[in-house]
Design an enzyme around this catalytic site. Sequence first.
Site, PDB file in Angstrom:
ATOM      1  N   LEU A 426       0.814  -1.210   0.000  1.00 42.18           N
ATOM      2  CA  LEU A 426       0.000   0.000   0.000  1.00 42.18           C
ATOM      3  C   LEU A 426       0.849   1.262   0.000  1.00 42.18           C
ATOM      4  CD1 LEU A 426      -2.664  -1.059   2.659  1.00 42.18           C
ATOM      5  CD2 LEU A 426      -2.971  -0.982   0.184  1.00 42.18           C
ATOM      6  N   PHE A 431       8.267   4.001   9.228  1.00 48.42           N
ATOM      7  CA  PHE A 431       8.176   2.716   9.919  1.00 48.42           C
ATOM      8  C   PHE A 431       8.682   1.597   9.028  1.00 48.42           C
ATOM      9  CE2 PHE A 431       6.056  -1.194  10.987  1.00 48.42           C
ATOM     10  CZ  PHE A 431       5.955  -1.195  12.367  1.00 48.42           C
ATOM     11  N   GLY A 432       8.272   1.639   7.768  1.00 49.83           N
ATOM     12  CA  GLY A 432       8.571   0.565   6.830  1.00 49.83           C
ATOM     13  C   GLY A 432       7.394   0.390   5.892  1.00 49.83           C
ATOM     14  N   LYS A 448       1.641  -3.229   8.848  1.00 52.29           N
ATOM     15  CA  LYS A 448       2.846  -2.386   8.833  1.00 52.29           C
ATOM     16  C   LYS A 448       4.025  -3.239   9.303  1.00 52.29           C
ATOM     17  CE  LYS A 448       2.639   1.753  10.554  1.00 52.29           C
ATOM     18  NZ  LYS A 448       2.348   2.908  11.450  1.00 52.29           N
ATOM     19  N   ASP A 545       3.132  13.663  16.256  1.00 51.32           N
ATOM     20  CA  ASP A 545       3.483  13.519  14.834  1.00 51.32           C
ATOM     21  C   ASP A 545       2.237  13.604  13.957  1.00 51.32           C
ATOM     22  OD1 ASP A 545       5.252  13.301  12.753  1.00 51.32           O
ATOM     23  OD2 ASP A 545       5.323  11.117  12.778  1.00 51.32           O
TER      24      ASP A 545
END
Length: 753
Positions: A426, A431-432, A448, A545
Amino acid sequence: MVVSTGNLVLLSQNTSVVWSTNSMKQAQKPVLQLLDSGNLVLRDNGNGSPDTYLWQSFDYPSDTFLPDMKIGWDANSSLERHLTSWMSPDDPSPGDFTWGLERSNYPELVAWQGSNKYFRSGPWNGLRFSGAPQSGANPVFSYKFINNGIEVYHTFDVENKSQLVRIVVNQSTSLWELSTWNEDSQSWMLFLSVPKDYCDHYGLCGAYSKCLTDKLPYCQCLKGFSPKYPDKWNSNDWSQGCARDKLLSCNDGDGFIKYTQMKLPATTYTWVDGSLSLKDCRTRCLKNCSCTAYTNSDISGKGSGCVLWFKDLIDMRQFPSGGQDIYIRMSASEIGINSMEDYMSVGSSVCCSCHVLEWSSHTSSSDYTCNQLARVTSPNHRSQERTENATEVLEKEGTKDDLELPLFDLITLAKCTNNFSIENKLGEGGFGPVYKGTLVDGQEIAVKRLSTISRQGLKEFMNEVTLIAKLQHRNLVKLLGCCIQGEEKMLVYEYMANKSLDAFIFDPARGRLLDWSKRFHIICSVARGLLYLHQDSRLRIIHRDLKASNVLLDAEMNPKISDFGLARIFGGDQTEGNTSRVAGTYGYMAPEYAIDGLFSVKSDVFSYGILVLEIISGKRNRGLYHSESNLIGYAWEMHKAGKSIELIDMDSVDTCTLSEVLRCIHIALLCLQEHPEDRPTMSQILMMFSSENTLPVPKQPGFLVDRYPRKESSSSSKVESSKHKSSSVNEVTLTLIEARLKIQQLLTFVIRA
């Protein structure tokens, strides 16, 4: 009075009989006596032992239970003794509540409200009622439970024989009260009452769930079960309980999950054999397709006897201590059983809230629980080499007791994402990578996967796991579970069909899909999500954030705040904190956070102000180092010049309500003021959106560069750079800020996409 037949009668005006005993025995010398125990007895002084009674009041209790009274039934006399509440303290007519032993193969004390069960004690297990937590020796009284084939009853005795003790069944929520007599005050002093807490209410959580008073929500599905009606469950109506994710196979492939420190389920449909061992009890349960659980009927000593449950398991709770073990039958595919003897142990230190969860049947162990993640190998390495499991990771990070989520195994997530294929990807952030997955029941999820080169480490990962699991709000993304297996660390979220907000507002083509009504809905909904974090949740949380890429959109374009890796929890009255590890995203940080590491709810408000300007304009705030396109400076200058209309994205300008847009820009500038104390709270912001009151005049924004972009014409929506005039004060301030930020960037800054 006592009549010649030896019966006790109550007369009205000395004429008509209102009530009488019905003894079949004739008394030669009937004597009526009130004993020190409180028992009113009728005996025959001319025949038999003084302890042989023709009639006694203890056989016909009302609302009061005294030491040596019996609650239960007697097969010889056909007596069934139970308590009944008074309608009120001054009205002895029968009330709504009754208290007695329920007749079953495994008897337990039950309180009824009319014909409905209200409370139950759990069955007697040789030491105590299983619904009573273990709390050491009781200084006031001790329970006794007798089941000898002729009589089945419960009684109690006092430790200090000179102390007056009573139990009263009330017509109130404090149903059962044990009190002691206080000589000094000449009054009854409450010592113990039930229900003790929310979890004591019968059937609160429905079938196949457990109640925990130290967790929210109170009710949590057992492993391998999901809410029967999710909408009701999410609305805190848990009464319909949970249903199996996978049906039992009714063969030797079924196994059991061991739960500890439990109040045993309701015993209406049970079978008991006091001579069987626990191993034989397991075998007996497996041979009966209707058997759903088993345990020892007596846990004193090394444990003995067998009790089997049939039909649904209802009214369970888990205690921090006390209770007892129970083994609940499960499909082999739910627990990865390889042999008949495999079973799992689920303790009370880590409690799972049950969302939709698939457990692979191809694992090498049966130990998948919230308390201990299975020691499975990676899909590409099938050896028995052991990897670090979740328990070790959690204990190392000091968050083991905080985990309230299901743990997904690696094989399941690899399978549902097509082995993390590029077609299922996606997107990717700090984070990755994030992958779309589909569980076997059809539920879509987003996975995730923490990258080995990710700028977000294990600390941020565990922070997100333990934090967002405690949050429930329609404008916060729902975390369904996690995977911690060897080097793999993944978060499993609900799937958001329209991905992130930045994919719309910064894309010329997709931006046309966001008319003003949708943009305004997103602005207000994000504000509600932040208000929940700052004020309305049981925790005070600073996100730290907030940005467009961390606002996800579902299929109906409803926004949900995501990514809590950098979030901080505040306790009590704490309103601000500081850190030497400044982490966040350029362009969204409040000045006091970026420069001094100070963060508070007002630093989130600053980020929210940036987000509002971006939603309205369709342009990114490029931050301090790209000041020629700094959105804050441009918005401030247009506001001062009375030209805020030039900030509006052309894709939404035709559909907007001008006064509404201008009000949003004004509120955004209030959020962006340099000093935190000048910025409004999220509750004030929502009030500003919903009212037409005059707004305060905003002060100069923080991070305002003196070099701001201008438009060449009012008809253009493009932000163009231009030369600027500067004051020496602003230049010096800007230089100091830039220098310090660049140093922090080199040392500690975490730039997140």
